[in-house]
Design an enzyme around this catalytic site. Structure first.
Site, PDB file in Angstrom:
ATOM      1  N   ASN A  76     -56.902  14.392  80.862  1.00 38.94           N
ATOM      2  CA  ASN A  76     -56.782  13.103  81.533  1.00 38.94           C
ATOM      3  C   ASN A  76     -57.936  12.151  81.238  1.00 38.94           C
ATOM      4  OD1 ASN A  76     -55.859  11.222  83.851  1.00 38.94           O
ATOM      5  ND2 ASN A  76     -57.948  11.769  84.413  1.00 38.94           N
ATOM      6  N   ILE A 115     -50.921   0.957  86.958  1.00 38.27           N
ATOM      7  CA  ILE A 115     -51.219   1.836  88.079  1.00 38.27           C
ATOM      8  C   ILE A 115     -52.467   1.312  88.798  1.00 38.27           C
ATOM      9  CG2 ILE A 115     -51.696   4.207  88.781  1.00 38.27           C
ATOM     10  CD1 ILE A 115     -48.964   3.788  87.433  1.00 38.27           C
ATOM     11  N   SER A 118     -50.518   6.569  77.484  1.00 35.34           N
ATOM     12  CA  SER A 118     -50.439   5.201  78.004  1.00 35.34           C
ATOM     13  C   SER A 118     -49.239   4.504  77.385  1.00 35.34           C
ATOM     14  CB  SER A 118     -51.717   4.426  77.654  1.00 35.34           C
ATOM     15  OG  SER A 118     -51.540   3.036  77.845  1.00 35.34           O
ATOM     16  N   SER A 158     -55.952   5.457  69.902  1.00 34.19           N
ATOM     17  CA  SER A 158     -56.270   6.796  70.393  1.00 34.19           C
ATOM     18  C   SER A 158     -55.143   7.360  71.251  1.00 34.19           C
ATOM     19  CB  SER A 158     -57.576   6.768  71.200  1.00 34.19           C
ATOM     20  OG  SER A 158     -57.446   5.971  72.367  1.00 34.19           O
ATOM     21  N   LYS A 159     -54.524   6.511  72.066  1.00 35.50           N
ATOM     22  CA  LYS A 159     -53.420   6.971  72.907  1.00 35.50           C
ATOM     23  C   LYS A 159     -52.176   7.253  72.063  1.00 35.50           C
ATOM     24  CE  LYS A 159     -55.332   6.965  76.996  1.00 35.50           C
ATOM     25  NZ  LYS A 159     -55.461   8.210  77.789  1.00 35.50           N
ATOM     26  N   TYR A 205     -58.260   1.746  71.718  1.00 29.74           N
ATOM     27  CA  TYR A 205     -57.628   2.359  72.889  1.00 29.74           C
ATOM     28  C   TYR A 205     -56.166   2.688  72.587  1.00 29.74           C
ATOM     29  CZ  TYR A 205     -55.881   3.158  77.595  1.00 29.74           C
ATOM     30  OH  TYR A 205     -55.290   3.728  78.689  1.00 29.74           O
TER      31      TYR A 205
END
Length: 246
Positions: free
Chosen positions: A87, A186, A139, A156-157, A153
């Site tokens: 996570n 979220i 994500s 990487s996701k 970001y």
């Protein structure tokens, strides 16, 4: 209790989605082992006060040596590991023209390399048991990119989502399932940086017309690691209020 007697290792479990997952899994009977860079005394005290079985191992998850040492420590204490939740995440908003090499490597190390290190260190024990689950927190940006997040970001996701599929195929013969959750909008610390106009803009793009709660991600995570999802592997489930339907 769906996870009674199970040992769960989780990274980034001290806040937001990771914390919600840790508490939800513990409430279902799991023993929780946090891999944390800094002490999480308050969380452990609260979990113990609720009757939950939890420990925290000081770990630098961007170092394989540190991760391997932590995993061995958990095995020595509890004898087994059943579930891994990758996570921990680092977020950046730097656009490509302004992004530094340091920022690129930092996000990649935490979002992708750490997940690989944890998975690799735990796999010998899961393979030995011929049973286990790895859950990656990805994500929505992994599927569609994003103007707000830095390229690293989303990259990487996206790589984490692909790693999920590859591991699912390679580990299936050992009865090890690998899945992912792809959250969006979220209510976490990341979203707290938004202006009110930005929040309204985000909510207007969501068919359900609201932000999601960390506990709602935790519910999806619980399903994926439980026996109820025993015939599901290689999947990435959207938890985004309908923002992306694929």
């Amino acid at each position: 209790m769906r996870l009674k007697g199970k040992t769960v290792v989780i990274t980034g479990g001290n806040k937001g989605i990771g914390k919600a997952i840790a508490y939800r899994f513990a409430s279902e009977g799991a023993r929780i082992a946090f891999l944390a860079r800094r002490p999480i005394v308050e969380i452990l005290a609260d979990m113990h006060s609720r009757g939950f079985d939890a420990i925290a191992i000081q770990t630098r998850i961007t170092s394989y040596v540190s991760v391997e040492k932590a995993i061995k420590s958990i095995i020595e204490q509890w004898g087994t590991i059943d579930i891994l939740v990758n996570n921990a995440a680092s977020f950046s908003r730097e656009p490509m023209l302004e992004m530094t090499l340091e920022a690129w490597h930092q996000v990649l190390d935490i979002n992708l390399n750490a997940a690989f290190y944890c998975s690799k260190a735990i796999l010998p024990y899961l393979v030995k048991n011929k049973n286990g689950v790895i859950l990656n927190i990805s994500s929505v940006t992994a599927k569609c990119g994003d103007n707000e997040a830095a390229p690293i970001y989303t990259t990487s996701k996206g790589a984490l989502t692909t790693l999920t599929k590859s591991l699912a195929r390679q580990l299936a013969p050992y009865n090890i399932r690998v899945n992912a959750v792809a959250p969006h909008a979220i209510v976490t610390q990341m979203g707290s940086e938004w202006t009110e106009d930005k929040r309204k803009q985000v909510v207007s793009s969501i068919p359900l017309g609201r932000m999601g709660e960390p506990e709602e991600v935790a519910s999806s995570a619980l399903f994926l690691v439980s026996d109820e999802a025993s015939f599901i592997t290689g999947e990435t489930i959207n938890v985004n209020g309908g923002y992306l339907m694929d």
